[in-house]
Scaffold this motif. Structure first.
Motif, PDB file in Angstrom:
ATOM      1  N   VAL A 117       0.868  -1.232   0.164  1.00 11.71           N
ATOM      2  CA  VAL A 117      -0.124   0.385  -0.142  1.00 11.71           C
ATOM      3  C   VAL A 117       0.815   1.220  -0.209  1.00 11.71           C
ATOM      4  CG1 VAL A 117      -2.053  -0.976   1.228  1.00 11.71           C
ATOM      5  CG2 VAL A 117      -0.100  -0.030   2.612  1.00 11.71           C
ATOM      6  N   GLY A 118       2.339   1.027  -0.136  1.00 13.64           N
ATOM      7  CA  GLY A 118       3.047   2.364   0.025  1.00 13.64           C
ATOM      8  C   GLY A 118       3.656   2.744  -1.299  1.00 13.64           C
ATOM      9  N   ASP A 119       4.842   3.070  -1.247  1.00 11.63           N
ATOM     10  CA  ASP A 119       5.552   3.592  -2.365  1.00 11.63           C
ATOM     11  C   ASP A 119       6.585   2.607  -3.118  1.00 11.63           C
ATOM     12  OD1 ASP A 119       7.365   3.980  -0.544  1.00 11.63           O
ATOM     13  OD2 ASP A 119       7.526   6.202  -1.034  1.00 11.63           O
ATOM     14  N   THR A 120       7.219   2.997  -3.935  1.00 15.46           N
ATOM     15  CA  THR A 120       8.384   1.969  -4.656  1.00 15.46           C
ATOM     16  C   THR A 120       9.460   3.097  -4.795  1.00 15.46           C
ATOM     17  OG1 THR A 120       7.005   0.378  -5.659  1.00 15.46           O
ATOM     18  CG2 THR A 120       9.197   0.661  -6.600  1.00 15.46           C
ATOM     19  N   GLU A 121      10.721   2.531  -4.510  1.00 17.58           N
ATOM     20  CA  GLU A 121      11.776   3.247  -4.672  1.00 17.58           C
ATOM     21  C   GLU A 121      12.655   2.480  -5.468  1.00 17.58           C
ATOM     22  OE1 GLU A 121      13.757   4.802  -1.064  1.00 17.58           O
ATOM     23  OE2 GLU A 121      11.952   6.008  -0.429  1.00 17.58           O
ATOM     24  N   VAL A 122      13.630   3.296  -6.304  1.00 19.60           N
ATOM     25  CA  VAL A 122      14.717   2.793  -7.209  1.00 19.60           C
ATOM     26  C   VAL A 122      15.875   2.787  -6.394  1.00 19.60           C
ATOM     27  CG1 VAL A 122      15.840   2.713  -9.386  1.00 19.60           C
ATOM     28  CG2 VAL A 122      13.336   3.294  -9.230  1.00 19.60           C
ATOM     29  N   ILE A 123      16.657   1.800  -6.154  1.00 10.87           N
ATOM     30  CA  ILE A 123      17.996   1.944  -5.434  1.00 10.87           C
ATOM     31  C   ILE A 123      18.983   1.768  -6.626  1.00 10.87           C
ATOM     32  CG2 ILE A 123      19.784   0.795  -3.813  1.00 10.87           C
ATOM     33  CD1 ILE A 123      17.268  -0.088  -2.415  1.00 10.87           C
ATOM     34  N   LEU A 124      19.916   2.893  -6.996  1.00 10.87           N
ATOM     35  CA  LEU A 124      21.123   2.695  -7.904  1.00 10.87           C
ATOM     36  C   LEU A 124      22.350   2.845  -7.408  1.00 10.87           C
ATOM     37  CD1 LEU A 124      18.742   5.423  -8.518  1.00 10.87           C
ATOM     38  CD2 LEU A 124      19.572   4.756 -10.832  1.00 10.87           C
ATOM     39  N   LEU A 125      23.319   2.306  -8.045  1.00 14.69           N
ATOM     40  CA  LEU A 125      24.801   2.042  -7.689  1.00 14.69           C
ATOM     41  C   LEU A 125      25.718   2.361  -8.772  1.00 14.69           C
ATOM     42  CD1 LEU A 125      26.283   1.062  -5.074  1.00 14.69           C
ATOM     43  CD2 LEU A 125      26.447  -1.211  -6.517  1.00 14.69           C
ATOM     44  N   PRO A 179      10.403   5.877  -8.977  1.00 11.94           N
ATOM     45  CA  PRO A 179      10.524   5.596 -10.373  1.00 11.94           C
ATOM     46  C   PRO A 179       9.455   6.503 -11.269  1.00 11.94           C
ATOM     47  CG  PRO A 179       9.128   4.059  -9.097  1.00 11.94           C
ATOM     48  CD  PRO A 179       9.977   4.962  -8.081  1.00 11.94           C
ATOM     49  N   ALA A 180       8.903   7.400 -10.533  1.00 16.29           N
ATOM     50  CA  ALA A 180       7.943   8.215 -11.118  1.00 16.29           C
ATOM     51  C   ALA A 180       8.726   9.684 -11.360  1.00 16.29           C
ATOM     52  CB  ALA A 180       6.626   8.670 -10.229  1.00 16.29           C
ATOM     53  N   ASP A 181       9.953   9.824 -11.033  1.00 17.55           N
ATOM     54  CA  ASP A 181      10.644  11.061 -11.284  1.00 17.55           C
ATOM     55  C   ASP A 181      11.683  10.930 -12.265  1.00 17.55           C
ATOM     56  OD1 ASP A 181      12.226  13.437 -11.089  1.00 17.55           O
ATOM     57  OD2 ASP A 181      12.052  13.540  -8.911  1.00 17.55           O
ATOM     58  N   GLY A 182      11.148  10.767 -13.442  1.00 14.28           N
ATOM     59  CA  GLY A 182      11.992  10.646 -14.556  1.00 14.28           C
ATOM     60  C   GLY A 182      13.093  11.548 -14.567  1.00 14.28           C
ATOM     61  N   THR A 183      13.105  12.812 -14.200  1.00 11.25           N
ATOM     62  CA  THR A 183      14.263  13.799 -14.224  1.00 11.25           C
ATOM     63  C   THR A 183      15.239  13.265 -13.339  1.00 11.25           C
ATOM     64  OG1 THR A 183      12.574  15.523 -14.838  1.00 11.25           O
ATOM     65  CG2 THR A 183      14.840  16.180 -13.826  1.00 11.25           C
ATOM     66  N   THR A 194      21.427   8.384 -13.557  1.00 13.71           N
ATOM     67  CA  THR A 194      21.783   7.486 -14.867  1.00 13.71           C
ATOM     68  C   THR A 194      23.095   8.274 -15.639  1.00 13.71           C
ATOM     69  OG1 THR A 194      20.083   8.032 -15.993  1.00 13.71           O
ATOM     70  CG2 THR A 194      20.044   5.976 -14.694  1.00 13.71           C
ATOM     71  N   GLY A 195      22.593   9.550 -15.797  1.00 13.65           N
ATOM     72  CA  GLY A 195      23.627  10.377 -16.662  1.00 13.65           C
ATOM     73  C   GLY A 195      24.931  10.737 -15.738  1.00 13.65           C
ATOM     74  N   ALA A 196      24.933  10.544 -14.587  1.00 17.99           N
ATOM     75  CA  ALA A 196      26.084  10.536 -13.940  1.00 17.99           C
ATOM     76  C   ALA A 196      26.951   9.163 -13.757  1.00 17.99           C
ATOM     77  CB  ALA A 196      25.790  11.234 -12.624  1.00 17.99           C
ATOM     78  N   GLY A 197      26.397   8.080 -14.248  1.00 20.68           N
ATOM     79  CA  GLY A 197      26.935   6.847 -14.191  1.00 20.68           C
ATOM     80  C   GLY A 197      26.250   5.735 -13.234  1.00 20.68           C
ATOM     81  N   PHE A 198      25.394   6.133 -12.602  1.00 22.27           N
ATOM     82  CA  PHE A 198      24.799   5.433 -11.792  1.00 22.27           C
ATOM     83  C   PHE A 198      23.484   4.152 -12.764  1.00 22.27           C
ATOM     84  CE2 PHE A 198      25.460   8.806  -8.776  1.00 22.27           C
ATOM     85  CZ  PHE A 198      25.504   8.175  -7.623  1.00 22.27           C
ATOM     86  N   ARG A 199      23.474   3.001 -12.263  1.00 27.06           N
ATOM     87  CA  ARG A 199      22.726   2.004 -12.639  1.00 27.06           C
ATOM     88  C   ARG A 199      21.916   1.250 -11.884  1.00 27.06           C
ATOM     89  NH1 ARG A 199      26.999  -2.817 -14.142  1.00 27.06           N
ATOM     90  NH2 ARG A 199      27.500  -3.332 -11.867  1.00 27.06           N
ATOM     91  N   GLU A 200      20.586   0.952 -12.114  1.00 26.63           N
ATOM     92  CA  GLU A 200      19.653   0.485 -11.342  1.00 26.63           C
ATOM     93  C   GLU A 200      20.247  -1.096 -10.683  1.00 26.63           C
ATOM     94  OE1 GLU A 200      15.270  -1.059 -11.498  1.00 26.63           O
ATOM     95  OE2 GLU A 200      15.620   0.683 -12.560  1.00 26.63           O
TER      96      GLU A 200
END
Length: 304
Positions: free
Chosen positions: A166-174, A275-279, A285-291
């Motif tokens: 019932v909550g939100d989803t977060e993308v973790i990048l490295l 995941p809703a914040d495409g910016t 990802t433009g700085a080199g992070f990947r999901e």
């Protein structure tokens, strides 16, 4: 098959429980594992949760054992009902984390063990007679919280028991620190290093005015608590003045932080995004992070 037993955790279970915890951590974060001391400390209190941990009234840890082996475990918390407790936690209980072996040829009844343990968790909630029941997967390891997508076997156990997301989803990048951009010259712009809310803060300034900042937490790995987590840090906050959006200032700040991280001996940097914040995702990802993974936060028991 030998009989399954669900019972309270005993100290002699500590090594098997830690092994089971580390199997789940390894599926989420590369190169990280926790020590026995970390697991035992987490069963007693969570000093990092300085807001919610003082609200906890009772803790209990249950394990499912088969053939003298711990095949599943769960850690439960009950929160007090007083006015000093945050509204969402008041008179609530939750599964702080739940780990179990997935079905395999050598554990053909792993699902049954997990379901028996879950039934015991729900029975404990019933005895506590709480207002609401939550679930999570917050193991005592960096970047492991919510219900990571890497654990479909845990998700299946939760859903069979009536828990719903019932909550939100977060993308973790490295990213590897070596892959972060090099700082480009910016005439008139300086960087100031101070202590921020979530770690070391790097603030870009021009003519004495702040343009933006990034905060880096290098305290994720405490050697007395984690067996392997050295070299890992995360982005606590990243903010630039709205008028500076699109100027590359965010990448410049990350590049400034990267120089500091190399001096710290840190080789990996994590970040978080919706995941809703495409910016924000494009920026990282433009700085080199990947999901690395996605994790679903906020599970509530809503049977039927």
């Amino acid at each position: 098959m030998p009989a399954l037993e669900v019972r309270p955790f005993r100290r002699v279970d500590r090594d098997q429980l830690t092994d089971l915890v580390n199997l789940h951590v390894a599926a989420v974060v590369p190169g990280v594992s926790v020590s026995v001391n970390t697991v035992l400390s987490d069963l007693e209190r969570q000093p990092g949760e300085f807001i919610t941990d003082p609200w906890v009234a009772e803790r209990t840890t249950l394990v499912a054992e088969q053939r003298d082996h711990v095949v599943a475990a769960a850690h439960l918390l009950r929160y007090r009902a007083g006015a000093e407790v945050g509204e969402a936690y008041r008179d609530a209980a939750g599964i702080e984390w739940f780990v179990c072996r997935p079905a395999a040829s050598f554990w053909p009844d792993a699902d049954r063990a997990a379901d028996l343990l879950m039934r015991a968790c729900l029975a404990q909630f019933a005895r506590w007679d709480v207002r609401v029941r939550y679930a999570d997967g917050a193991l005592p390891a960096p970047l492991v919280y919510g219900l990571p997508r890497n654990w479909p076997h845990i998700r299946a156990v939760y859903e069979r028991a009536g828990f719903r997301h019932v909550g939100d989803t977060e993308v973790i990048l490295l990213t590897r620190v070596a892959d972060l951009p090099e700082p480009d010259p910016r005439p008139g712009v300086t960087v100031e290093r101070t202590l921020g809310e979530c770690g070391t803060r790097f603030t870009a300034r021009a003519d004495g005015h702040p343009l933006g900042f990034v905060e880096i937490d290098t305290a994720l790995a405490r050697p007395e608590r984690h067996a392997r987590a050295a070299g890992l840090a995360d982005v606590g906050n990243l903010h630039v003045d709205p008028g500076r959006n699109g100027t590359g200032l965010e990448h410049w700040l990350l590049a400034q932080a990267a120089d500091w991280l190399r001096l710290c001996g840190v080789d990996r940097l994590a970040a978080y995004a919706s995941p809703a914040d495409g910016t924000e995702l494009d920026l990282l990802t433009g700085a080199g992070f990947r999901e690395l993974t996605r994790t679903d936060r906020g599970w509530e028991h809503r049977p039927g």
